[in-house]
Design a protein around this motif. Structure first.
Motif, PDB file in Angstrom:
ATOM      1  N   GLY A   1       0.819  -1.207   0.000  1.00 31.56           N
ATOM      2  CA  GLY A   1       0.000   0.000   0.000  1.00 31.56           C
ATOM      3  C   GLY A   1       0.854   1.258   0.000  1.00 31.56           C
ATOM      4  O   GLY A   1       0.598   2.201  -0.759  1.00 31.56           O
ATOM      5  N   LEU A   2       1.886   1.274   0.848  1.00 34.93           N
ATOM      6  CA  LEU A   2       2.788   2.427   0.911  1.00 34.93           C
ATOM      7  C   LEU A   2       3.534   2.612  -0.402  1.00 34.93           C
ATOM      8  O   LEU A   2       3.656   3.736  -0.910  1.00 34.93           O
ATOM      9  CB  LEU A   2       3.779   2.228   2.062  1.00 34.93           C
ATOM     10  CG  LEU A   2       4.835   3.320   2.264  1.00 34.93           C
ATOM     11  CD1 LEU A   2       4.170   4.659   2.561  1.00 34.93           C
ATOM     12  CD2 LEU A   2       5.793   2.935   3.392  1.00 34.93           C
ATOM     13  N   LEU A   3       4.024   1.509  -0.963  1.00 33.32           N
ATOM     14  CA  LEU A   3       4.751   1.589  -2.235  1.00 33.32           C
ATOM     15  C   LEU A   3       3.849   2.074  -3.369  1.00 33.32           C
ATOM     16  O   LEU A   3       4.287   2.828  -4.240  1.00 33.32           O
ATOM     17  CB  LEU A   3       5.332   0.217  -2.588  1.00 33.32           C
ATOM     18  CG  LEU A   3       6.518  -0.254  -1.736  1.00 33.32           C
ATOM     19  CD1 LEU A   3       6.851  -1.709  -2.050  1.00 33.32           C
ATOM     20  CD2 LEU A   3       7.739   0.633  -1.969  1.00 33.32           C
ATOM     21  N   THR A   4       2.598   1.636  -3.344  1.00 35.71           N
ATOM     22  CA  THR A   4       1.659   2.054  -4.391  1.00 35.71           C
ATOM     23  C   THR A   4       1.394   3.547  -4.320  1.00 35.71           C
ATOM     24  O   THR A   4       1.313   4.227  -5.350  1.00 35.71           O
ATOM     25  CB  THR A   4       0.331   1.275  -4.270  1.00 35.71           C
ATOM     26  OG1 THR A   4       0.602  -0.123  -4.410  1.00 35.71           O
ATOM     27  CG2 THR A   4      -0.655   1.707  -5.344  1.00 35.71           C
ATOM     28  N   VAL A   5       1.262   4.071  -3.108  1.00 27.32           N
ATOM     29  CA  VAL A   5       1.060   5.510  -2.942  1.00 27.32           C
ATOM     30  C   VAL A   5       2.237   6.294  -3.533  1.00 27.32           C
ATOM     31  O   VAL A   5       2.053   7.342  -4.167  1.00 27.32           O
ATOM     32  CB  VAL A   5       0.895   5.857  -1.445  1.00 27.32           C
ATOM     33  CG1 VAL A   5       0.918   7.370  -1.239  1.00 27.32           C
ATOM     34  CG2 VAL A   5      -0.403   5.279  -0.909  1.00 27.32           C
ATOM     35  N   ILE A   6       3.444   5.771  -3.360  1.00 25.21           N
ATOM     36  CA  ILE A   6       4.647   6.450  -3.853  1.00 25.21           C
ATOM     37  C   ILE A   6       4.857   6.226  -5.341  1.00 25.21           C
ATOM     38  O   ILE A   6       5.175   7.164  -6.094  1.00 25.21           O
ATOM     39  CB  ILE A   6       5.888   5.963  -3.066  1.00 25.21           C
ATOM     40  CG1 ILE A   6       5.753   6.321  -1.581  1.00 25.21           C
ATOM     41  CG2 ILE A   6       7.164   6.557  -3.650  1.00 25.21           C
ATOM     42  CD1 ILE A   6       6.815   5.696  -0.703  1.00 25.21           C
ATOM     43  N   LEU A   7       4.691   4.971  -5.783  1.00 31.73           N
ATOM     44  CA  LEU A   7       5.073   4.605  -7.143  1.00 31.73           C
ATOM     45  C   LEU A   7       3.981   4.818  -8.190  1.00 31.73           C
ATOM     46  O   LEU A   7       4.295   5.033  -9.369  1.00 31.73           O
ATOM     47  CB  LEU A   7       5.509   3.132  -7.180  1.00 31.73           C
ATOM     48  CG  LEU A   7       6.750   2.766  -6.356  1.00 31.73           C
ATOM     49  CD1 LEU A   7       6.987   1.266  -6.404  1.00 31.73           C
ATOM     50  CD2 LEU A   7       7.973   3.523  -6.872  1.00 31.73           C
TER      51      LEU A   7
END
Length: 232
Positions: free
Chosen positions: A215-221
């Motif tokens: 979830g965190l990576l998706t927000v960033i990437l």
């Protein structure tokens, strides 16, 4: 009767009853296609059509359920806490696996949408398909997608992951519990995690971790991926 149907409690009750029916069928058959969420969706849709209930009326109670989506995911941290030492021992491969899984999933969606000439606002809506609904909706808004389409994609992705995941593990002879958990959590979020918990405590713990990190990576990437592929 109309007053009862328009009540938020009515929507909540039919949702809970539909889900319990799905759970009952799954326990009795143990057949992956009888995923409780899938059965609940079908039952609710049929009821809305039969009784001519509008989506806006249903959402009076649906919004109450949606409100509890985010805090309810916190409970998934419990199995992870129990396997904290295992996480420390395998931190690097776990993080690499989640990162590669999240990034490749987003890139594959955009590439396939380009190949099949899917409209841009649709492919933007599908980029955050592998994260939990609250995160997916916000990411979709951020990158210019359509949140309702994102929600549908998230649900479909989760169900497919929970149903197909174990079959893929058998075909590819994947036996490592950490790998199974990371794969399910990264690709099919909370729904996949429920299946991972059924498979074992380690699988459930790793899948719970994957949900948060993915979830965190998706927000960033996701914004980066959408901007890069906007030039194609």
């Amino acid at each position: 009767m109309s007053a009862v149907i328009s009540s938020p409690i009515f929507s909540v009750m039919i949702s809970l009853i539909a889900f319990e029916i799905g759970c009952f069928l799954y326990r009795k058959t143990n057949f992956p296609i009888f995923n409780p969420l899938l059965i609940a969706i079908i039952i609710v849709i049929v009821l809305l059509k039969v009784f001519n209930i509008s989506v806006a009326t249903y959402n009076k109670g649906g919004d109450l359920i949606n409100f509890f989506l985010t805090p309810s995911t916190v409970i998934l941290a419990v199995p992870l806490y129990k396997k904290l030492q295992l996480l420390k021992e395998n931190a690097i491969p776990i993080m690499v696996g989640i990162t590669v899984g999240s990034l490749s999933g987003m890139c594959c969606i955009v590439i396939l949408c380009r190949i099949f000439l899917i409209p841009k606002n649709i492919d933007l809506s599908l980029i955050p398909k592998s994260v939990t609904t609250p995160i997916g909706m916000e990411v979709s808004k951020q990158i210019g997608g359509i949140p309702p389409i994102t929600v549908a994609a998230i649900i479909i992705t989760g169900i497919i992951g929970a149903v197909v995941g174990p079959v893929v593990f058998k075909i590819l002879k994947i036996k490592d519990p950490i790998a199974k958990g990371i794969a399910l959590g990264t690709s099919s979020h909370a729904i996949g995690t429920t299946k991972a918990i059924e498979m074992g405590e380690i699988e459930g713990a790793m899948s719970s971790l994957a949900i948060g990190v993915a979830g965190l990576l998706t927000v960033i990437l996701a914004p980066i991926v959408s901007n890069v592929f906007s030039f194609l």
